[in-house]
Design a protein around this motif. Sequence first.
Motif: not given
Length: 325
Positions: A137-144
Motif C-alpha cells: 500500500n505504501g508503494l502505491q500511495s508514494t507513486g511507485y
Amino acid sequence: MKKILNTLTVLFLASLCLTAQKRQPDYEAYIKKYQSIAVSEQKKYGIPASITLAQGLLESRAGKSPLATEANNHFGIKCSDWRGDTFFQNDDQKNECFRKYSNPKESYEDHSSFLAKRSRYASLFSLKSDDYKGWANGLQSTGYATSKTYASSLINLIELYQLNMLDSESSKLLASNKKKKKAVIEEKTIAEALAESSTVVSSDFGVIEEPFDHKVYKNNGVKYVLAKPGDTYKSIAREVNLPEKVLRYKNEVTDDYVLSVNEVVYLGAKKSKAAKNVPATHRVEAGESMHSISQTYGIKVKKLYQLNDITYGSPAVFGKVLNLK
C-alpha cells in the motif's frame, strides 16, 4: 430456466476465479530463480523479500518482458539520475528511457538502492520487514506505479505464491544472528548519556560487527547515539546498517544537514509526546529550535507543533513554555 442459467453463471464465474488464482509454472520458476537475491536484499535493506519478488514478477511479467529480456530491468526503473546503459521503449509516453543492467542481480540491487535513497519512500522503511501489506500500500500511495490496483496486485501475488514465508524466514535468521551478540542499550536521557563513553551497538537491520564506535541508548523508548568528532550521517548509517536516507528521515533533517559533535542521532522513529519520566513542559532557551527540542525529548517535530497549537515551521520563541505531552 432462468434459475438454472443464474446457477450456471455463478458456477462459470467461480471456475474463472479458480483458474485466475491457479499458480503459473513460469511464475514459480521465476520465484525459485530469484528468491535468494530477494532474501539477501531484505537482510541489507529491510525491504520484504516478498515485495521485491512480487514487484519483479509484476513489472517483468515473470522475466519475460522486453525490458527484462533485453535490458535485465526487472522493476521498470526509468533513467532519472542514471549514468549507466539505457534502453528505450514505450510506456506512459512514447520512447521512454529505462535503466539497463548487465544482469538481473544488478537490477535487484539497484531496486533496493532506488527505494532506500529517495525520500518519498523513506516512510516505508519504518515498517516491519514482514509487513508486506503495509509495503504494498505504501508503494502505491508514494507513486511507485500509476496503476490504482498496484497494491492489490502485489498482495494477490504474495498470497497466491506464499511469498511472505520468505519474509518470516529472513526475519527469523536476523533474530537468531542478533542473539549471538546482545546489544548494550540503556534508557538514558540525553544529558545522562553525554557523560558516558562508547561501546556496543545493534541495528534493527542486522548485527554490527565489532569494534563498535558508538554506544546505543534509549530516550523516550527510541534508540539513539551521540555524534563524535568526524561523524556524518553517512558514517553512522554505515555503522548501524541503515540507509542514510532512512536515518535522516528518522531525525527529520535534510540531505545537506551537517552533524555537530554530541548531537543526537535517533536510530528509530521519534514519538508523538515525551516520556512519562520527564517534565510536561519545556521553557525555550537561547539558541534552541523546535527541531533541537524535538531531538532532546524524542518527539516528532510536527507533533511538537501540534501539541502547542503553533503553525508548523514557526521558529521557537525564547522564554515560551512548550507542552511536551
